[in-house]
Design an enzyme around this catalytic site. Structure first.
Site, mmCIF file in Angstrom:
data_model
loop_
_atom_site.group_PDB
_atom_site.id
_atom_site.type_symbol
_atom_site.label_atom_id
_atom_site.label_comp_id
_atom_site.label_asym_id
_atom_site.label_seq_id
_atom_site.Cartn_x
_atom_site.Cartn_y
_atom_site.Cartn_z
ATOM 1 N N GLY A 1 0.781 -1.236 0.000
ATOM 2 C CA GLY A 1 0.000 0.000 0.000
ATOM 3 C C GLY A 1 0.808 1.279 0.000
ATOM 4 O O GLY A 1 0.289 2.340 0.321
ATOM 5 N N SER A 2 2.093 1.204 -0.394
ATOM 6 C CA SER A 2 2.889 2.445 -0.393
ATOM 7 C C SER A 2 2.392 3.418 -1.465
ATOM 8 O O SER A 2 2.457 4.633 -1.277
ATOM 9 C CB SER A 2 4.376 2.144 -0.564
ATOM 10 N N ASN A 3 1.876 2.897 -2.565
ATOM 11 C CA ASN A 3 1.315 3.790 -3.590
ATOM 12 C C ASN A 3 0.016 4.433 -3.124
ATOM 13 O O ASN A 3 -0.254 5.601 -3.415
ATOM 14 C CB ASN A 3 1.105 3.040 -4.910
ATOM 15 N N MET B 1 -3.569 -7.101 -7.366
ATOM 16 C CA MET B 1 -2.983 -8.255 -8.041
ATOM 17 C C MET B 1 -4.029 -9.249 -8.561
ATOM 18 O O MET B 1 -3.767 -10.445 -8.641
ATOM 19 C CB MET B 1 -1.982 -8.950 -7.097
ATOM 20 N N ARG B 2 -5.199 -8.747 -8.955
ATOM 21 C CA ARG B 2 -6.223 -9.611 -9.528
ATOM 22 C C ARG B 2 -6.547 -9.164 -10.950
ATOM 23 O O ARG B 2 -6.567 -7.964 -11.235
ATOM 24 C CB ARG B 2 -7.526 -9.545 -8.710
ATOM 25 N N LEU B 3 -6.821 -10.131 -11.821
ATOM 26 C CA LEU B 3 -7.277 -9.793 -13.168
ATOM 27 C C LEU B 3 -8.703 -9.260 -13.075
ATOM 28 O O LEU B 3 -9.475 -9.690 -12.224
ATOM 29 C CB LEU B 3 -7.267 -11.040 -14.060
ATOM 30 N N ASN C 1 -4.228 2.079 -13.420
ATOM 31 C CA ASN C 1 -3.358 1.083 -12.789
ATOM 32 C C ASN C 1 -1.911 1.569 -12.802
ATOM 33 O O ASN C 1 -1.503 2.301 -13.708
ATOM 34 C CB ASN C 1 -3.450 -0.245 -13.555
ATOM 35 N N HIS D 1 1.993 0.020 -12.827
ATOM 36 C CA HIS D 1 2.699 -1.230 -13.099
ATOM 37 C C HIS D 1 4.208 -0.975 -13.067
ATOM 38 O O HIS D 1 4.685 0.007 -13.632
ATOM 39 C CB HIS D 1 2.277 -1.770 -14.472
HETATM 40 C C1 GAR Z 1 3.969 -1.624 -7.088
HETATM 41 O O1 GAR Z 1 5.311 -1.652 -7.461
HETATM 42 C C2 GAR Z 1 3.071 -1.766 -8.285
HETATM 43 O O2 GAR Z 1 3.600 -1.183 -9.439
HETATM 44 C C3 GAR Z 1 2.972 -3.264 -8.423
HETATM 45 O O3 GAR Z 1 2.897 -3.731 -7.111
HETATM 46 C C4 GAR Z 1 3.603 -2.851 -6.259
HETATM 47 C C5 GAR Z 1 2.718 -2.497 -5.088
HETATM 48 O O4 GAR Z 1 3.403 -1.752 -4.135
HETATM 49 N N1 GAR Z 1 1.852 -3.648 -9.205
HETATM 50 C C6 GAR Z 1 1.827 -4.734 -9.980
HETATM 51 O O5 GAR Z 1 2.754 -5.508 -10.068
HETATM 52 C C7 GAR Z 1 0.540 -4.943 -10.748
HETATM 53 N N2 GAR Z 1 0.660 -6.046 -11.645
HETATM 54 P P1 GAR Z 1 2.627 -1.012 -2.973
HETATM 55 O O6 GAR Z 1 1.642 -2.024 -2.389
HETATM 56 O O7 GAR Z 1 3.678 -0.649 -1.971
HETATM 57 O O8 GAR Z 1 1.922 0.189 -3.532
#
Ligand code: GAR
Length: 198
Positions: free
Chosen positions: A12-14, A90-92, A107, A109
């Site tokens: 959840g840092s984003n 992380m779900r389709l 999203n 990525h």
């Molecule tokens: C992030 O790096 C994001 O880009 C990636 O998961 C991480 C989540 O970090 N997303 C994917 O790989 C989507 N396929 P966070 O939970 O610290 O935000």
């Protein structure tokens, strides 16, 4: 203010970077709700600390992806969400979610798309031996990691990197561009853009 719904599966840092940008006055928005799908997701703890309502939806409890997405749509509507942000989701997704928020799902990525789609994108880039890596913010369409690109940022791959140190460098850029991309997206009519890439 934009009414955001954030979806996160893990750290959840984003999610937190979006909350920070709002707090700092860099993004005129409000996070209506965080939806998470793992009890261990640190995103839920962050939501509590930030005073953001959170809802746990367990995909394992649904017959199929469509039913799970139906529950997500109901929750997003219940919280009056306008824009959906997948921040480490992380779900389709299925048409149930896509069609409920046309051109309004974003999203992030951890690769320079269209390279290295799917899971373990950083490991994929690392294994390929690329010297430039990065992240992409894009609109979500049915095909995984394939919607219109809104923003990208690049970082170098350094000689002593591991996938972990590379991911950390990518995340600094993720946290910077996600709030900017949300603001940009909301200021434009993205329908044409998304259609163009299909
Ligand atoms: C992030 O790096 C994001 O880009 C990636 O998961 C991480 C989540 O970090 N997303 C994917 O790989 C989507 N396929 P966070 O939970 O610290 O935000």
């Amino acid at each position: 203010p934009l009414k955001l719904g954030i979806m996160a599966s893990g750290n959840g840092s984003n999610f937190e970077s979006v909350a920070q940008a709002i707090k700092n006055g860099e993004l005129d928005a409000k996070i209506q709700v965080l939806i998470y799908n793992n009890t261990s997701a640190k995103a839920a703890v962050r939501a509590e600390n930030l005073g953001v309502p959170s809802v746990f939806l367990d995909h394992r409890k649904y017959k199929n992806r469509e039913e799970f997405d139906g529950e997500i749509v109901q929750t997003l509507r219940q919280y009056d969400v306008e824009w959906v942000i997948m921040a480490g989701w992380m779900r389709l997704v299925t048409p149930i979610l896509i069609d409920a928020f046309p051109d309004k799902i974003i999203n992030i990525h951890p690769s320079l798309l269209p390279s290295f789609k799917g899971v373990n994108a950083v490991e994929q880039a690392f294994a390929a031996g690329v010297k430039i890596a990065g992240c992409t913010v894009h609109l979500v369409c049915l095909e995984m990691d394939s919607g219109a690109i809104l923003m990208q940022a690049a970082v170098p791959v350094l000689p002593n990197d591991t996938p972990e140190t590379l991911h950390a460098r990518i995340q600094v850029e993720e946290h910077r561009i996600l709030p900017i991309a949300i603001a940009l997206a909301s200021q434009h009519n993205l329908h044409q853009l998304n259609k163009y890439t299909q």
